[in-house]
Design an enzyme around this catalytic site. Sequence first.
Site, PDB file in Angstrom:
ATOM      1  N   GLU A 120      11.593 -11.206 -10.452  1.00 55.22           N
ATOM      2  CA  GLU A 120      12.210  -9.890 -10.664  1.00 55.22           C
ATOM      3  C   GLU A 120      13.459  -9.718  -9.794  1.00 55.22           C
ATOM      4  O   GLU A 120      14.494  -9.238 -10.280  1.00 55.22           O
ATOM      5  CB  GLU A 120      11.185  -8.792 -10.391  1.00 55.22           C
ATOM      6  CG  GLU A 120      10.001  -8.859 -11.352  1.00 55.22           C
ATOM      7  CD  GLU A 120       9.406  -7.507 -11.678  1.00 55.22           C
ATOM      8  OE1 GLU A 120       9.733  -6.965 -12.743  1.00 55.22           O
ATOM      9  OE2 GLU A 120       8.613  -7.019 -10.845  1.00 55.22           O
ATOM     10  N   GLU A 140       2.278 -10.950 -13.658  1.00 55.18           N
ATOM     11  CA  GLU A 140       1.623  -9.658 -13.499  1.00 55.18           C
ATOM     12  C   GLU A 140       0.515  -9.402 -14.512  1.00 55.18           C
ATOM     13  O   GLU A 140      -0.565  -8.908 -14.158  1.00 55.18           O
ATOM     14  CB  GLU A 140       2.674  -8.536 -13.563  1.00 55.18           C
ATOM     15  CG  GLU A 140       3.487  -8.364 -12.286  1.00 55.18           C
ATOM     16  CD  GLU A 140       4.619  -9.365 -12.161  1.00 55.18           C
ATOM     17  OE1 GLU A 140       5.364  -9.304 -11.175  1.00 55.18           O
ATOM     18  OE2 GLU A 140       4.769 -10.235 -13.066  1.00 55.18           O
TER      19      GLU A 140
END
Length: 266
Positions: A120, A140
């Site tokens: 990210e 995730e």
Amino acid sequence: MAGTEHLTVQREGATLVLTLNRAEAKNALSLPMLVGLHDGWLEADADDGIRSVVLTGAGGSFCAGMDLKALAGKGMEGEQYRDRLKADPDLHWKAMLRHHRPRKPVVAAVEGHCVAGGTEILQGTDIRVAGASATFGLFEVKRGLFPIGGSTVRLQRQIPRTHALEMLLTGRPYTAAEAERIGLVGHVVPDGTALEKALAIAEQINACGPLAVEAVKASVYETAEMTETEGLAAELKRGWPVFDTADAKEGARAFAEKRAPVYRRA
């Protein structure tokens, strides 16, 4: 210079090098790291002597994402920085480049793990270099979590949507070669040389006119979601003032005189 126990800062000429420094945890995000990153970006923005930033990790890893032990309620290191978060609840998003875009170019030098929050943060950088054994991915969903650092928005704008969705929905790891093939990184180099390559790219940037470089970067991001007509109009507003600078005149003069230009941000 800025810096904390989990984020080291050093100068390499006109390049500011930010190093995620929590090697024993594969540079998993911690509060000291986030505070250090936040302050590092602000330092780069404020210092006109800095023309580029290189982001890397210590100990053969880039960043393994959020500290899941802390997320599970086992505490996070750096409680002394809690007042910083209280004063600016957006600090962690600025640190991860979700809510902040540095005006100087940012080159990522990735070795080892660059997963979850690491991938990210990577999406907030401009140019990306990876060691051959680097690993990428957004894990995730495998933990029942959501990649809330911006990946469901940014990734599909940076790589083809089919690849973005596969990465987001499978939670599987990607090799450096695969990351290069889908466009997530621009260079794959032998292990242990990513920082060297990133610094070489930064040095090429540093040799260019800083006002021109910053205007070009701003224009690219500013026009990304505009129509072509809107973008071309915005580009003129960004670009024409650069031609009126002393640096622009110096660049032309240096070319004619067959010498290296000396730019003064003027």
